[in-house]
Design an enzyme around this catalytic site. Sequence first.
Site, PDB file in Angstrom:
ATOM      1  N   THR A 159      32.814  23.437 -51.957  1.00 52.57           N
ATOM      2  CA  THR A 159      31.443  23.932 -52.111  1.00 52.57           C
ATOM      3  C   THR A 159      30.732  24.040 -50.767  1.00 52.57           C
ATOM      4  O   THR A 159      30.002  25.009 -50.506  1.00 52.57           O
ATOM      5  CB  THR A 159      30.637  23.010 -53.040  1.00 52.57           C
ATOM      6  OG1 THR A 159      31.205  23.066 -54.346  1.00 52.57           O
ATOM      7  CG2 THR A 159      29.174  23.428 -53.104  1.00 52.57           C
TER       8      THR A 159
ATOM      9  N   ASP B  40      31.453  29.518 -56.395  1.00 53.90           N
ATOM     10  CA  ASP B  40      31.726  28.933 -55.080  1.00 53.90           C
ATOM     11  C   ASP B  40      33.216  28.744 -54.812  1.00 53.90           C
ATOM     12  O   ASP B  40      33.685  28.913 -53.691  1.00 53.90           O
ATOM     13  CB  ASP B  40      30.979  27.611 -54.888  1.00 53.90           C
ATOM     14  CG  ASP B  40      31.361  26.548 -55.913  1.00 53.90           C
ATOM     15  OD1 ASP B  40      31.860  26.900 -56.999  1.00 53.90           O
ATOM     16  OD2 ASP B  40      31.150  25.347 -55.628  1.00 53.90           O
ATOM     17  N   HIS B  41      33.981  28.389 -55.849  1.00 54.50           N
ATOM     18  CA  HIS B  41      35.429  28.210 -55.660  1.00 54.50           C
ATOM     19  C   HIS B  41      36.084  28.145 -57.032  1.00 54.50           C
ATOM     20  O   HIS B  41      35.404  28.211 -58.067  1.00 54.50           O
ATOM     21  CB  HIS B  41      35.746  26.945 -54.854  1.00 54.50           C
ATOM     22  CG  HIS B  41      35.124  25.692 -55.386  1.00 54.50           C
ATOM     23  ND1 HIS B  41      35.552  25.062 -56.534  1.00 54.50           N
ATOM     24  CD2 HIS B  41      34.085  24.953 -54.930  1.00 54.50           C
ATOM     25  CE1 HIS B  41      34.825  23.988 -56.763  1.00 54.50           C
ATOM     26  NE2 HIS B  41      33.907  23.900 -55.805  1.00 54.50           N
TER      27      HIS B  41
ATOM     28  N   HIS C 188      31.620  21.458 -63.331  1.00 57.90           N
ATOM     29  CA  HIS C 188      32.473  20.880 -62.291  1.00 57.90           C
ATOM     30  C   HIS C 188      33.509  19.989 -62.962  1.00 57.90           C
ATOM     31  O   HIS C 188      33.239  19.369 -63.984  1.00 57.90           O
ATOM     32  CB  HIS C 188      31.624  20.053 -61.307  1.00 57.90           C
ATOM     33  CG  HIS C 188      32.317  19.714 -60.027  1.00 57.90           C
ATOM     34  ND1 HIS C 188      33.400  18.853 -59.966  1.00 57.90           N
ATOM     35  CD2 HIS C 188      32.088  20.114 -58.751  1.00 57.90           C
ATOM     36  CE1 HIS C 188      33.796  18.748 -58.720  1.00 57.90           C
ATOM     37  NE2 HIS C 188      33.021  19.501 -57.960  1.00 57.90           N
TER      38      HIS C 188
ATOM     39  N   GLU D 173      28.728  26.864 -60.178  1.00 62.21           N
ATOM     40  CA  GLU D 173      29.711  25.861 -59.780  1.00 62.21           C
ATOM     41  C   GLU D 173      31.076  26.104 -60.439  1.00 62.21           C
ATOM     42  O   GLU D 173      31.174  26.237 -61.661  1.00 62.21           O
ATOM     43  CB  GLU D 173      29.195  24.461 -60.146  1.00 62.21           C
ATOM     44  CG  GLU D 173      30.191  23.347 -59.923  1.00 62.21           C
ATOM     45  CD  GLU D 173      30.595  23.200 -58.464  1.00 62.21           C
ATOM     46  OE1 GLU D 173      31.799  23.048 -58.213  1.00 62.21           O
ATOM     47  OE2 GLU D 173      29.710  23.244 -57.590  1.00 62.21           O
TER      48      GLU D 173
END
Length: 716
Positions: A309, A486-487, A427, A265
């Site tokens: 996500t 994911d990012h 996150h 994440e």
Amino acid sequence: MQRVTSAAKKCSSFLFNSTMGFFILNVFFVWLKTYSVYQNDFSLGAKGPMQQFLLILNPIPTAIIFISLGLYFRGKASYWTMLFMNLLQSIWLFSNVLYYREFSDFLSLNIMSSSGAAGNNLGLALGGIIKGTDFLIFADLVALVLLIAFKQIHVNRKTVRKRIAGLTTILGVFLMFVGYGLAETDRSGLLVRTFDNNYIVKYLGLNEYAAYNIYKTQKTAEVKKQATPQTLEKVDKFVKENQTTPNPEYYGSLKGKNVIMFHLESFQQFMIDYKVDGKEVTPNINRFYHSQDSLSFDNFYNQVGQGKTADAETMLETGLYGTESGSSMVNYGSTNTYQAVPNILDQKGYTTAAFHGDVASFWNRDNTYKNWGYDYFFSKPFFEGGDKDNYNIGYGMKDKIFLKESAQYLERLPQPYYAKMITVTNHYPYDLDKENISIEKTETGDKTVDGYVQTARYLDQAFGEFEKYLKDSGMYDNTVLVLYGDHYGISENHPDAIAKLMGKDSVTPYDLANWQKVPFIVHSPGLEGKGGVNHTYGGEIDVMPTLMHLLGISTKNNIQFGQDLLAKDRKEVVPFRNSTFASKDYIKYGGDYYVTSTGTKIDPKEDLRAKQIIDDNQKYVNDSLSYSDQVQTGDLLRFHTLPGYKPDKASDYSYKKSDTMKALEESDKKKPTSALNKNKGKSTEYKTDAPELGGQPQTIDQDDSDDESDGNSDSQ
């Protein structure tokens, strides 16, 4: 002097004692705060006199149109209507300031309508980035109300003539068209070509962007109704023209092995080998990255849009981009036809399962996963203590607890399996309770950024424990571990902090473009030392064909927009959702171009060779995004036949715990190949130092150079 004083008194009297004066005050304040936000909170990249003028102009038309509605009433009704319209625009502005600060984008209709899927924790994230100065957006409203209350502003009881009210509204509409006309002269095709949302706001305005977004969203809803099998033909032709040839050295080399997609994440590439006070932040992931049994990619970019996500999952599982207007999982996941990796592998004898330590409805996963073909979906109700506050943080269960709880189900899956583990602790807002912190914060001076290394370290430790469990259970040697970020975790809206993290005085647009890199690692003993760091340019859209080819499954008949990262004839062009790109030759960031190898800014008009390459790349990018959107919005895969593939039915799946446990028992009888069966029914102990479960609390002074066997080893 008397004339000046007299004029000032008349002006003051007009503003404070007339309905039109109150109208002008409201328009002025809406313009002032909007323009201030443009300059201080958004990164719109206005260049040149024309763009600067449009930035000044574009808050005015809609302010006039909305607030002029009050002119059609009289007395208090008129004043309160104008205040209410001011309030609505202020709330919209305030909401976008918060959203943009973290996500570098503006709120869309789909983001707002998907609040049930993604918004259960969004408030927490946004709450962490509110600044006291943000509330100045509402200061004029408070002042105006107080001035009315203390009779410094006198409510005029007279009705504004309808003709004046009508002409005022028309003036707002006229100025809107003037602004659009000027925008078209500076940037032709603004609304007919795919642009970054920043362009729409910069040229037209935040309110106009909202109207345009609503129009685009509603228009895409009509596309599905109009789609026909013929619509798919152009898409299929484009996909076939851009297919690559699988690399024979790797094709099928991991056939039949378990696959675990390990979701890192918000994890960015710069974290690889990054140190704080001489200590590696992520020693376990670093070791995997450098292993000769790993295919690692150092020019791998996240390509997510507003779906974040959800977009990453969509690309990895379906080979389709996230849609321009928001999360396709939310908008189309419940109804569209897919030919996704889980169902393809399911029909090749794999058991497929997803694991996530939050509610099943987050990003509409509970519905989308059925249409993707996941046999099982283990979400929060499956995990003991999933509702305990100290087991959770931010967007779900803490990674160490989540992975330990997941192990009991993973070992029961018939092998080979395809499993996705979605971690969440790393996150935003990167908060972690003291007992789980084992490394100092960075010292950039940016509170949003400095905790990032602490949650990244926690994620790395959780991964180390998970790796150790796989080895202890006997699954490791027959498993492909795919790690992917994911990012971004730290958005480009923190340039000063990014510069400090990179050890620079400042960052360039070229630096920020490369800030979008995330890790992608395919690790398996089955690679037998044929790994290493690969420098090819690629992104998340390329994962599906790369993985499928490693497993010996052809994608030549699939409608998917990626290219095998190991293919020697790949384009090495990485489209971004806003139509910019990175490639082995050039990078487009905003409206500028840079030489990829040097970061030198260039003007394609002055270099015909560069212009030809850039134009070719841009056409490929535009076509890729456009055709992918057509597949999603038109549900075109309902017209596509994939040889040997049987479409699944969402109604065949149930993710209720009782149904899932019953299905696991039945599958165990039919196919007794699970790790639990291999270990003669004996469950493998999962070792974790999670203090919530009685483990040894982490300390910042703890030595990181533990032996590999404890799951927290240094990089080799």
